[in-house]
Design an enzyme around this catalytic site. Structure first.
Site, PDB file in Angstrom:
ATOM      1  N   TYR A  63       0.843  -1.187   0.000  1.00  0.00           N
ATOM      2  CA  TYR A  63       0.000   0.000   0.000  1.00  0.00           C
ATOM      3  C   TYR A  63       0.887   1.248   0.000  1.00  0.00           C
ATOM      4  CZ  TYR A  63      -3.678  -3.286   1.452  1.00  0.00           C
ATOM      5  OH  TYR A  63      -4.547  -4.351   1.542  1.00  0.00           O
ATOM      6  N   PRO A 211     -15.455  -5.562   1.948  1.00  0.00           N
ATOM      7  CA  PRO A 211     -16.716  -6.111   2.462  1.00  0.00           C
ATOM      8  C   PRO A 211     -17.946  -5.359   1.969  1.00  0.00           C
ATOM      9  CG  PRO A 211     -15.670  -4.791   4.151  1.00  0.00           C
ATOM     10  CD  PRO A 211     -14.694  -4.876   3.006  1.00  0.00           C
ATOM     11  N   ALA A 213     -18.001  -4.327  -1.244  1.00  0.00           N
ATOM     12  CA  ALA A 213     -17.875  -4.448  -2.700  1.00  0.00           C
ATOM     13  C   ALA A 213     -17.503  -3.111  -3.330  1.00  0.00           C
ATOM     14  CB  ALA A 213     -19.149  -5.013  -3.310  1.00  0.00           C
ATOM     15  N   LEU A 217     -22.472  -1.875  -2.270  1.00  0.00           N
ATOM     16  CA  LEU A 217     -23.535  -2.249  -1.336  1.00  0.00           C
ATOM     17  C   LEU A 217     -24.166  -1.054  -0.625  1.00  0.00           C
ATOM     18  CD1 LEU A 217     -21.914  -5.514   0.024  1.00  0.00           C
ATOM     19  CD2 LEU A 217     -24.097  -5.347  -1.183  1.00  0.00           C
ATOM     20  N   GLY A 219     -25.491   1.276  -2.348  1.00  0.00           N
ATOM     21  CA  GLY A 219     -26.597   1.631  -3.231  1.00  0.00           C
ATOM     22  C   GLY A 219     -26.400   2.931  -3.975  1.00  0.00           C
TER      23      GLY A 219
END
Length: 322
Positions: A63, A211, A213, A217, A219
């Site tokens: 990273y 977690p 995505a 998720l 929306g």
């Protein structure tokens, strides 16, 4: 926040940690997924995480070539945290032609980047090193026995590779405590490829990365698909972000929002809550955050309890993503 044991170690971690990939300062291949964050923003994110009950942070050599590690250590120090106050996880990356000796040779650099904080969990970032899994495991075991690191984990390891690492470490009397895998309601492959079942059998914690995505998720991309083209990095080209992918996941998003409304929560919070509870204590998650409010939303995901009926409804709608 609820605490759990990290694998078969004595370390206790919160069900939600903070993923620090986004602290890469935009440097390198990994860092290119994110815009560089000001140090003040990094500190705010870490501060919100700590105040919400998060006690561990996951970073990596890859990273930003140590930049994320340094940014995390600097933020924790400015916030008055001392060694032992938090749990820090990092990873060794098997760049081309790196062998097991590189694990030993680079640990002092990892410790320098994270100074004054120790490496509580050191992980093999990818399974394609230029050496055997047994050799890598033994190199990690050497570091444990030398007091350089506390525990050993892997990342992106298949069931077969995970079992091999577990066996090699067990021969040295050291547990494999974790396997960090991509896992979310839109990517449930570890449930069908043997990884999750083996982790439960062997007492290995699954650390779920991405977690949410990569934000799907929440929306927000379903509400405004134009946001995808404005986003940084290559995710805009992934199938789940295209029109067909959004249409496929919309029924799940709608259900997450319905359940969220009943709990005074958000769809993202419901998704994280499901992920860290549906399989008991086996799965923990490391959502990232690029703003303080993101970190506050992450910790808020542990502030309510989903009913068994709600857990099952979410399970049913996300099964196509196994």
């Amino acid at each position: 926040m609820e605490r759990r044991r990290l694998g078969r170690s004595e370390i206790e971690i919160s069900a939600i940690g903070l993923g620090c990939w986004q602290f890469s300062e935009g440097f390198g291949l990994a860092g290119g997924f994110w815009e560089a964050l000001p140090s003040e923003t990094v500190q705010e994110i870490v501060d919100a995480s700590l105040h919400g009950g998060i006690n561990w942070f996951d970073t990596a050599e890859a990273y930003g070539n140590g930049r994320s590690e340094k940014a995390l250590a600097a933020a924790l120090t400015r916030l008055g945290r001392k060694p032992g106050d938090v749990v820090v996880a990092t990873k060794w990356f098997p760049y081309p032609f790196r062998g097991a000796s590189s694990i030993r040779n680079t640990i002092d650099e990892r410790l320098a980047c994270l100074s004054p904080f120790p490496v509580d969990l050191h992980q093999i970032h990818q399974p394609f090193a230029f050496t055997t899994i047994a050799a890598q495991a033994n190199a990690m075991a050497d570091l444990v026995q030398a007091g350089k690191i506390r525990t050993v984990g892997v990342s992106n390891f298949s069931e077969k590779r995970m079992r091999a690492a577990h066996a090699a470490l067990a021969a040295r009397g050291i547990p494999l405590v974790s396997n960090q895998m991509q896992y979310s309601l839109l990517d449930r492959r570890i449930e069908s490829n043997g990884v999750l079942a083996a982790a439960k059998e062997l007492g290995i914690t699954i650390i779920a990365y991405s977690p949410l995505a990569q934000g799907l998720l929440s929306g927000k991309f379903h509400d405004d698909p134009t946001l995808i083209q404005k986003s940084v990095g290559p995710r805009k080209y992934l199938p789940n972000f295209r029109a067909k992918g959004l249409a496929r996941s919309r029924p799940l998003i709608d259900e997450l929002r319905k359940i969220a409304a009943a709990h005074g929560a958000t769809a993202s919070q419901v998704a994280l809550n499901w992920l860290t509870h549906f399989h008991g204590d086996t799965v923990v998650a490391i959502p990232g955050a690029t703003k303080r409010r993101h970190a506050e939303e992450n910790v808020g995901s542990m502030g309510f309890k989903l009913s068994q009926e709600e857990l099952n409804r979410i399970d049913e709608l996300s099964r196509p993503f196994r």
